[in-house]
Design an enzyme around this catalytic site. Structure first.
Site, PDB file in Angstrom:
ATOM      1  N   SER A 139       0.818  -1.342  -0.025  1.00  0.00           N
ATOM      2  CA  SER A 139      -0.190   0.018   0.013  1.00  0.00           C
ATOM      3  C   SER A 139       0.940   1.303   0.085  1.00  0.00           C
ATOM      4  O   SER A 139       1.936   1.227   0.451  1.00  0.00           O
ATOM      5  CB  SER A 139      -0.905  -0.146   1.341  1.00  0.00           C
ATOM      6  N   TYR A 152      -2.261  -1.108  10.356  1.00  0.00           N
ATOM      7  CA  TYR A 152      -2.122  -1.283   8.929  1.00  0.00           C
ATOM      8  C   TYR A 152      -0.948  -0.629   8.366  1.00  0.00           C
ATOM      9  O   TYR A 152      -0.283  -1.358   7.422  1.00  0.00           O
ATOM     10  CB  TYR A 152      -3.251  -0.449   8.343  1.00  0.00           C
TER      11      TYR A 152
HETATM   12  P1  NAD Z   1     -11.433  -6.263  -0.516  1.00  0.00           P
HETATM   13  O1  NAD Z   1     -11.768  -6.045   0.870  1.00  0.00           O
HETATM   14  O2  NAD Z   1     -12.136  -6.101  -1.441  1.00  0.00           O
HETATM   15  O3  NAD Z   1     -10.349  -7.577  -0.478  1.00  0.00           O
HETATM   16  C1  NAD Z   1      -9.717  -8.045   0.781  1.00  0.00           C
HETATM   17  C2  NAD Z   1      -9.652  -9.607   0.416  1.00  0.00           C
HETATM   18  O4  NAD Z   1      -9.094 -10.260   1.389  1.00  0.00           O
HETATM   19  C3  NAD Z   1     -10.993 -10.129   0.204  1.00  0.00           C
HETATM   20  O5  NAD Z   1     -11.056 -11.265  -0.752  1.00  0.00           O
HETATM   21  C4  NAD Z   1     -11.491 -10.728   1.592  1.00  0.00           C
HETATM   22  O6  NAD Z   1     -12.195 -11.754   1.627  1.00  0.00           O
HETATM   23  C5  NAD Z   1      -9.830 -11.320   1.857  1.00  0.00           C
HETATM   24  N1  NAD Z   1      -9.645 -11.673   3.186  1.00  0.00           N
HETATM   25  C6  NAD Z   1     -10.008 -10.992   4.302  1.00  0.00           C
HETATM   26  N2  NAD Z   1      -9.627 -11.533   5.610  1.00  0.00           N
HETATM   27  C7  NAD Z   1      -9.033 -12.628   5.159  1.00  0.00           C
HETATM   28  C8  NAD Z   1      -8.924 -13.992   5.840  1.00  0.00           C
HETATM   29  N3  NAD Z   1      -8.859 -14.027   7.383  1.00  0.00           N
HETATM   30  N4  NAD Z   1      -8.111 -14.889   5.055  1.00  0.00           N
HETATM   31  C9  NAD Z   1      -8.292 -14.877   3.768  1.00  0.00           C
HETATM   32  N5  NAD Z   1      -8.787 -14.086   3.110  1.00  0.00           N
HETATM   33  C10 NAD Z   1      -9.215 -12.621   3.724  1.00  0.00           C
HETATM   34  O7  NAD Z   1     -10.334  -5.276  -0.406  1.00  0.00           O
HETATM   35  P2  NAD Z   1      -9.127  -4.429  -1.308  1.00  0.00           P
HETATM   36  O8  NAD Z   1      -9.218  -3.123  -1.493  1.00  0.00           O
HETATM   37  O9  NAD Z   1      -9.242  -5.329  -2.846  1.00  0.00           O
HETATM   38  O10 NAD Z   1      -7.882  -5.063  -0.726  1.00  0.00           O
HETATM   39  C11 NAD Z   1      -6.875  -5.987  -1.187  1.00  0.00           C
HETATM   40  C12 NAD Z   1      -5.368  -5.684  -0.758  1.00  0.00           C
HETATM   41  O11 NAD Z   1      -5.248  -4.186  -1.364  1.00  0.00           O
HETATM   42  C13 NAD Z   1      -5.308  -5.540   0.763  1.00  0.00           C
HETATM   43  O12 NAD Z   1      -4.115  -6.039   1.073  1.00  0.00           O
HETATM   44  C14 NAD Z   1      -5.256  -3.929   0.960  1.00  0.00           C
HETATM   45  O13 NAD Z   1      -4.694  -3.483   1.976  1.00  0.00           O
HETATM   46  C15 NAD Z   1      -4.754  -3.692  -0.412  1.00  0.00           C
HETATM   47  N6  NAD Z   1      -4.985  -2.130  -0.592  1.00  0.00           N
HETATM   48  C16 NAD Z   1      -6.151  -1.577  -1.150  1.00  0.00           C
HETATM   49  C17 NAD Z   1      -6.286  -0.391  -1.423  1.00  0.00           C
HETATM   50  C18 NAD Z   1      -7.659   0.233  -1.861  1.00  0.00           C
HETATM   51  O14 NAD Z   1      -7.769   1.574  -1.719  1.00  0.00           O
HETATM   52  N7  NAD Z   1      -8.527  -0.554  -2.023  1.00  0.00           N
HETATM   53  C19 NAD Z   1      -5.394   0.582  -1.100  1.00  0.00           C
HETATM   54  C20 NAD Z   1      -3.829   0.034  -0.981  1.00  0.00           C
HETATM   55  C21 NAD Z   1      -4.008  -1.268  -0.720  1.00  0.00           C
END
Ligand code: NAD
Length: 257
Positions: A139, A152
Site C-alpha cells: 500500500s 495497517y
Molecule cells: P477487499 O476487502 O475487496 O479484499 C480483501 C480480500 O481479502 C477479500 O477477498 C477478503 O475476503 C480477503 N480476506 C480478508 N480477511 C481474510 C482472511 N482472514 N483470510 C483470507 N482472506 C481474507 O479489499 P481490497 O481493497 O481489494 O484490498 C486488497 C488488498 O489491497 C489489501 O491487502 C489492501 O490492504 C490493499 N490495498 C487496498 C487499497 C484500496 O484502496 N482498496 C489501497 C492500498 C492497498
C-alpha cells in the site's frame, strides 16, 4: 506476455484487487487459485467464470489467512505455485491508545504474517520449478503513514521489509519478489462509500471523490483493479526479470508529495 503453464495463487481474491489481479493473470494464460476465508457457492462460481472466460484452470480454495496453519495449507494444497500474490488484507481505524488488541493481532496476522507463511511454503515449489514470482500487494501505507491506522501502516511497512529480504535470499535464482503499493483503488468496498460521503458532505459524486476521498492522491483519480492486474502481469513478465526487492507505486503521485 503468456503465463501459460504457470499456476498463480492469489490470496484474498473473491473481491476487489485480488479478483482483478486473478483475472489479469488468467487473461495472460495462468492457471489460478482463488482464495478467501468463506466457502460459498458464489466463491466457487468466480473460479468457474475464469475457466469459462479465459480457458484456464481455476479453483477456489477457502483458507482463513489469520491462521498460520491455514495459510501454509493453502499453498501446500495448491501443489504448484509459480506465482504467489499476497493480497489478503483488512483495515481498522482507531487511535493507538484505543486500538483494540484483537484488531491489531488480526491485521498483523492477515496483512503481514500470512505473506510470510505462504512465501515459506511457495519458495521450495518455485525452486523446484526453477522459476517464481512473488508479488505482495502492500500500500502507499507501506511507504508513508496516516494517523489512526497504526496496525495497517505497521503491517504494510512490514510487507515491504519482507519483500526486500525475500528478494535478497532469492537474488541468484530465477525468482523475484516485489511489492505493489497502491494508493486509493476503486474497489466495490470504496465504491459503496461514495453515496454515504456524498450525503455527509452534501457534495456531488465528483466533488466528494476529488475533495474528500482523494485529498492525498494528486492525480485526483482512483487507481483501478485492472491497472493493478496489469502491473502484476508486468512483474511476472521476462521484462521484469531483473526487478526484485523493490516497490512499485500505483498511487497517482501520493508518495511523490
Ligand atoms: P477487499 O476487502 O475487496 O479484499 C480483501 C480480500 O481479502 C477479500 O477477498 C477478503 O475476503 C480477503 N480476506 C480478508 N480477511 C481474510 C482472511 N482472514 N483470510 C483470507 N482472506 C481474507 O479489499 P481490497 O481493497 O481489494 O484490498 C486488497 C488488498 O489491497 C489489501 O491487502 C489492501 O490492504 C490493499 N490495498 C487496498 C487499497 C484500496 O484502496 N482498496 C489501497 C492500498 C492497498
Amino acid at each position: 506476455m503468456s503465463l501459460k503453464g504457470k499456476t498463480a495463487v492469489v490470496t484474498g481474491s473473491n473481491s476487489g484487487i485480488g479478483l482483478g489481479v486473478a483475472r489479469a493473470l488468467a487473461g495472460a494464460g495462468a492457471d489460478v487459485v482463488l482464495n478467501s476465508f468463506t466457502d460459498r457457492p458464489e466463491d466457487h462460481a468466480l473460479a468457474a467464470a475464469l475457466v469459462a472466460e479465459f480457458g484456464v484452470a481455476a479453483r477456489y480454495m477457502p483458507a482463513d489467512l489469520s491462521k498460520a496453519d491455514e495459510a501454509r495449507a493453502l499453498v501446500e494444497a495448491a501443489a504448484r505455485c509459480d506465482i504467489l500474490v499476497n493480497n489478503a488484507g483488512i483495515q481498522h481505524v482507531a487511535p493507538v491508545d484505543q486500538f483494540p488488541v484483537e484488531r491489531w493481532d488480526a491485521i498483523i496476522a492477515i496483512n503481514l504474517s500470512s505473506a510470510f507463511h505462504t512465501t515459506a511454503v511457495a519458495l521450495p515449489m518455485m525452486r523446484k520449478a526453477g522459476w517464481g514470482r512473488i508479488v505482495n500487494i502492500a500500500s502507499a501505507h507501506g511507504l508513508t503513514a496516516s494517523p489512526f491506522k497504526s496496525a495497517y501502516v505497521a503491517a504494510k511497512h512490514g510487507v515491504v521489509g519482507l519483500t526486500k529480504t525475500v528478494a535478497l535470499e532469492t537474488a541468484e535464482e530465477a525468482i523475484t519478489c516485489n511489492a505493489i503499493c497502491p494508493g486509493y483503488v476503486l474497489t466495490p468496498l470504496v465504491e459503496a462509500q461514495i453515496p454515504d460521503q456524498m450525503k455527509v458532505h452534501g457534495m456531488e459524486r465528483e466533488t466528494v471523490i476529488r475533495e474528500v476521498m482523494l485529498t492525498r492522491q494528486p492525480s485526483k483519480e482512483f487507481a483501478t483493479v485492472e491497472q493493478l492486474g496489469g502491473t502484476t502481469v508486468f512483474l511476472c513478465s521476462d521484462a521484469a526479470a531483473q526487478i526484485t526487492g523493490t516497490t512499485i507505486s500505483v498511487d497517482g503521485g501520493w508518495t511523490a508529495l
